[in-house]
Design a protein around this motif. Structure first.
Motif, PDB file in Angstrom:
ATOM      1  N   GLN A 382      29.574  59.070  52.591  1.00 48.43           N
ATOM      2  CA  GLN A 382      28.221  58.588  53.234  1.00 48.43           C
ATOM      3  C   GLN A 382      27.768  57.166  52.141  1.00 48.43           C
ATOM      4  O   GLN A 382      27.563  56.150  52.696  1.00 48.43           O
ATOM      5  CB  GLN A 382      27.180  59.372  53.395  1.00 48.43           C
ATOM      6  CG  GLN A 382      25.829  58.801  54.066  1.00 48.43           C
ATOM      7  CD  GLN A 382      24.806  59.905  54.364  1.00 48.43           C
ATOM      8  OE1 GLN A 382      25.077  60.850  54.097  1.00 48.43           O
ATOM      9  NE2 GLN A 382      23.601  59.301  54.556  1.00 48.43           N
ATOM     10  N   HIS A 383      27.822  57.428  50.764  1.00 47.12           N
ATOM     11  CA  HIS A 383      27.579  56.403  49.898  1.00 47.12           C
ATOM     12  C   HIS A 383      28.271  55.017  50.161  1.00 47.12           C
ATOM     13  O   HIS A 383      28.177  54.080  50.089  1.00 47.12           O
ATOM     14  CB  HIS A 383      27.803  57.050  48.564  1.00 47.12           C
ATOM     15  CG  HIS A 383      26.819  57.961  48.154  1.00 47.12           C
ATOM     16  ND1 HIS A 383      27.149  59.118  47.313  1.00 47.12           N
ATOM     17  CD2 HIS A 383      25.436  58.183  48.414  1.00 47.12           C
ATOM     18  CE1 HIS A 383      26.043  59.811  47.162  1.00 47.12           C
ATOM     19  NE2 HIS A 383      25.150  59.368  47.833  1.00 47.12           N
ATOM     20  N   VAL A 384      29.743  55.565  50.138  1.00 48.47           N
ATOM     21  CA  VAL A 384      30.894  54.371  50.668  1.00 48.47           C
ATOM     22  C   VAL A 384      30.173  53.779  51.797  1.00 48.47           C
ATOM     23  O   VAL A 384      30.592  52.229  51.874  1.00 48.47           O
ATOM     24  CB  VAL A 384      32.215  54.957  50.385  1.00 48.47           C
ATOM     25  CG1 VAL A 384      33.168  53.856  50.789  1.00 48.47           C
ATOM     26  CG2 VAL A 384      32.402  55.602  49.023  1.00 48.47           C
ATOM     27  N   THR A 385      30.345  54.506  52.761  1.00 46.58           N
ATOM     28  CA  THR A 385      29.961  53.820  54.104  1.00 46.58           C
ATOM     29  C   THR A 385      28.740  52.975  54.162  1.00 46.58           C
ATOM     30  O   THR A 385      28.705  51.612  54.735  1.00 46.58           O
ATOM     31  CB  THR A 385      29.862  54.982  55.114  1.00 46.58           C
ATOM     32  OG1 THR A 385      31.279  55.719  55.387  1.00 46.58           O
ATOM     33  CG2 THR A 385      29.471  54.033  56.657  1.00 46.58           C
ATOM     34  N   GLU A 386      27.861  53.397  53.453  1.00 50.16           N
ATOM     35  CA  GLU A 386      26.369  52.696  53.570  1.00 50.16           C
ATOM     36  C   GLU A 386      26.510  51.213  52.555  1.00 50.16           C
ATOM     37  O   GLU A 386      26.027  50.249  52.817  1.00 50.16           O
ATOM     38  CB  GLU A 386      25.365  53.607  53.166  1.00 50.16           C
ATOM     39  CG  GLU A 386      24.943  54.492  54.292  1.00 50.16           C
ATOM     40  CD  GLU A 386      23.760  55.365  53.881  1.00 50.16           C
ATOM     41  OE1 GLU A 386      23.492  55.328  52.702  1.00 50.16           O
ATOM     42  OE2 GLU A 386      23.299  56.091  54.682  1.00 50.16           O
ATOM     43  N   THR A 387      27.402  51.564  51.391  1.00 47.25           N
ATOM     44  CA  THR A 387      27.701  50.367  50.690  1.00 47.25           C
ATOM     45  C   THR A 387      28.358  49.337  51.362  1.00 47.25           C
ATOM     46  O   THR A 387      28.042  48.201  51.284  1.00 47.25           O
ATOM     47  CB  THR A 387      28.595  50.828  49.463  1.00 47.25           C
ATOM     48  OG1 THR A 387      27.843  51.753  48.763  1.00 47.25           O
ATOM     49  CG2 THR A 387      28.826  49.569  48.675  1.00 47.25           C
ATOM     50  N   GLN A 388      29.394  49.789  52.249  1.00 44.71           N
ATOM     51  CA  GLN A 388      30.015  48.886  53.144  1.00 44.71           C
ATOM     52  C   GLN A 388      29.101  47.799  54.218  1.00 44.71           C
ATOM     53  O   GLN A 388      29.147  47.017  54.360  1.00 44.71           O
ATOM     54  CB  GLN A 388      31.346  49.311  53.961  1.00 44.71           C
ATOM     55  CG  GLN A 388      31.904  48.383  54.823  1.00 44.71           C
ATOM     56  CD  GLN A 388      32.762  47.271  53.804  1.00 44.71           C
ATOM     57  OE1 GLN A 388      33.788  47.656  53.506  1.00 44.71           O
ATOM     58  NE2 GLN A 388      32.163  46.146  53.935  1.00 44.71           N
ATOM     59  N   ARG A 416      38.488  54.911  43.719  1.00 43.59           N
ATOM     60  CA  ARG A 416      38.457  55.130  42.388  1.00 43.59           C
ATOM     61  C   ARG A 416      37.065  55.917  42.228  1.00 43.59           C
ATOM     62  O   ARG A 416      36.848  56.799  41.432  1.00 43.59           O
ATOM     63  CB  ARG A 416      38.293  53.976  41.496  1.00 43.59           C
ATOM     64  CG  ARG A 416      39.743  53.217  41.454  1.00 43.59           C
ATOM     65  CD  ARG A 416      39.459  51.913  40.843  1.00 43.59           C
ATOM     66  NE  ARG A 416      40.654  51.165  40.612  1.00 43.59           N
ATOM     67  CZ  ARG A 416      41.407  50.874  39.570  1.00 43.59           C
ATOM     68  NH1 ARG A 416      41.105  51.303  38.352  1.00 43.59           N
ATOM     69  NH2 ARG A 416      42.432  50.116  39.605  1.00 43.59           N
ATOM     70  N   VAL A 417      35.970  55.541  42.898  1.00 41.08           N
ATOM     71  CA  VAL A 417      34.619  56.037  42.642  1.00 41.08           C
ATOM     72  C   VAL A 417      34.243  57.364  43.424  1.00 41.08           C
ATOM     73  O   VAL A 417      33.319  58.197  43.123  1.00 41.08           O
ATOM     74  CB  VAL A 417      33.547  54.913  42.959  1.00 41.08           C
ATOM     75  CG1 VAL A 417      33.854  53.988  42.002  1.00 41.08           C
ATOM     76  CG2 VAL A 417      33.360  54.732  44.442  1.00 41.08           C
ATOM     77  N   LEU A 418      35.014  57.566  44.776  1.00 40.99           N
ATOM     78  CA  LEU A 418      34.787  58.503  45.681  1.00 40.99           C
ATOM     79  C   LEU A 418      35.059  59.839  44.901  1.00 40.99           C
ATOM     80  O   LEU A 418      36.014  60.224  44.430  1.00 40.99           O
ATOM     81  CB  LEU A 418      35.657  58.619  46.863  1.00 40.99           C
ATOM     82  CG  LEU A 418      35.345  59.318  48.126  1.00 40.99           C
ATOM     83  CD1 LEU A 418      33.940  58.926  48.476  1.00 40.99           C
ATOM     84  CD2 LEU A 418      36.508  59.336  49.059  1.00 40.99           C
ATOM     85  N   GLY A 419      33.956  60.851  44.911  1.00 39.44           N
ATOM     86  CA  GLY A 419      34.022  61.980  44.419  1.00 39.44           C
ATOM     87  C   GLY A 419      33.525  62.309  42.870  1.00 39.44           C
ATOM     88  O   GLY A 419      33.410  63.267  42.475  1.00 39.44           O
TER      89      GLY A 419
END
Length: 453
Positions: A382-388, A416-419
């Motif tokens: 969710q963090h990654v999706t909202e960053t995009q 690299r940052v996921l998890g």
């Protein structure tokens, strides 16, 4: 700041391996340190004086305003500061430890405990407030001096206190104000008294606000000793308390800008030269971001500064980020261009998106910042999706090559940052391959000036 290999230097730039001084041979070396910042009034000091860094264990840092006599506690010598400094905006309970310096300036440790929270005036987020104040009982074993560090003295009949500093604006040359709770209201609601007696506090009068305004002075943890003048009295204003919540305050005092984040809790007294201080508490990017998004980034300067000094300054990528965006004045053209092109035209849905993300995540980010080893706070999909989503919304405010650079860096880092938790993200900042690739991507944008190029 940065030590370059000898083969990257011109011959005239290479220091000799040694020099001879007075017949003695002295070896030389260059030590890479990153950027070094003044600690200001942020160190641990014993005996402790007013004006130093202090704070509840769950905040960053504020200022030890002054010592007072707690009339409700046998006239015990106690510490006066803000609710949001000593009581973590209503979340503190009596007996909570108070640290000197505050947690942002030195990790919490038993030997840094200076006092215990006694009580505070709650901040009412649904009504009207008149003070932001709290009192803490001094540790019996802590050495203190009833005075103020630097050029001020404790509140006295000659230089009485007029207010307790609790809020303000101050960055990048904008005309600013600092706001004070009236000291008589503070003393009455907390049931405390100045150590020099009631004559050491003073009400403000209408004539105090007549131009140029009565002179005042303060000493604070961040900007140290500053002076200013009273501008307005009986002010009503809404204050963002730094966690996304706002509170209404009435009957407050406005003075010229004389504070930065971290100065909260400072005692403000009559006197001083009256010279109006020029404050610069943040960076041009934060000031512009606050203007466009409505998110109080200037109020978050302390955790941002903590991240800079604690983590960024000690890594390859981090030092480059600091020198490229925090301290490289060549980047001001970016801010100017965005301001000229979009002032007053930021779509409300974009502002609402940023404010929602800030409200949902920034408290979590601060927890991870101060406790990076916590395994329950990790980068999620969710963090990654909202960053995009944020990048997509931001494209309209960037030149095409800037937007492409941001997207490329995101794609480089996404997997690299996921998890990862805070500590693992910090380790990535020292990855040589990642560092070099990010610089290559930035170099493709003519509008980003690389200070190392």
């Amino acid at each position: 700041m940065r030590k370059k290999p000898e083969d990257e230097l011109a011959k005239a730039q290479v220091l000799p391996r040694s020099v001879t001084v007075g017949g003695s041979r002295i070896e030389t070396d260059v030590v890479e340190t990153g950027r070094i910042y003044a600690h200001e009034y942020r160190d641990r000091e014993r005996p402790a004086l007013a004006g130093l860094s202090i704070g509840h264990g769950n905040i960053t840092a504020g200022t030890l305003g002054c010592y007072v006599l707690d009339k409700a506690n046998g006239n015990r010598l106690s510490i006066l500061s803000n609710n949001h400094v000593l009581a973590d905006i209503n979340r503190g309970v009596a007996g909570d430890p108070i640290y000197q310096p505050g947690p942002a300036d030195l990790p919490k440790a038993p030997e840094n405990i200076i006092a215990r929270l006694t009580r505070f005036v709650p901040i009412d987020f649904g009504g009207t407030n008149y003070v932001d104040c709290a009192v803490a009982d001094l540790d019996v074993d802590c050495a203190v001096v009833d005075d103020v560090r630097g050029d001020m003295t404790r509140p006295s009949r000659e230089q009485p206190a007029v207010g307790l500093l609790f809020a303000g604006q101050s960055f990048d040359g904008v005309e600013t104000r600092t706001f004070l709770c009236p000291i008589n209201e503070v003393a009455a609601r907390l049931n405390v008294e100045m150590t020099a007696g009631a004559g050491a506090r003073s009400a403000v009068r209408p004539e105090d606000a007549q131009p140029p305004g009565a002179p005042v002075q303060k000493t604070g943890r961040t900007s140290e000793y500053t002076t200013g003048r009273i501008v307005d009295i009986d002010v009503m204003l809404e204050i963002n308390m730094g966690d996304g919540s706002s509170a209404l305050f009435d009957n407050q005092i406005a003075v010229t800008g004389m504070s930065c984040p971290g100065d909260s809790g400072s005692i403000v007294c009559r006197g001083g030269s009256g010279a109006v201080s020029t404050m610069n508490c943040g960076c041009v990017f934060l000031a512009a971001a606050e203007e466009f998004t409505g998110v109080p980034w200037s109020q978050e300067w302390e955790p941002i500064r903590y991240a800079r000094d604690k983590y960024l300054a000690n890594s390859l990528t981090g030092r480059w980020v600091i020198d490229t965006f925090f301290d490289n004045r060549n980047q001001e053209n970016l801010v100017t261009r965005v301001q000229d092109g979009y002032e007053g035209e930021v779509p409300e849905e974009d502002r609402a998106f940023v404010q929602a993300v800030y409200g949902q995540y920034f408290s979590e980010v601060k927890v991870a910042l101060y406790a990076p080893d916590r395994d329950d706070i990790r980068v999620t999909q969710q963090h990654v999706t909202e960053t995009q989503d944020a990048i997509n919304r931001a494209r309209k405010y960037m030149l095409p090559e800037e937007a492409d650079a941001v997207q490329e860096v995101f794609e480089l880092c996404r997997d690299r940052v996921l998890g990862k938790n805070g500590r693992e993200l910090i380790a990535l900042l020292d990855d040589e391959t990642l560092y070099q690739r990010i610089r290559e991507i930035a170099a493709a944008s003519d509008s980003i000036s690389d200070p190392y190029a």
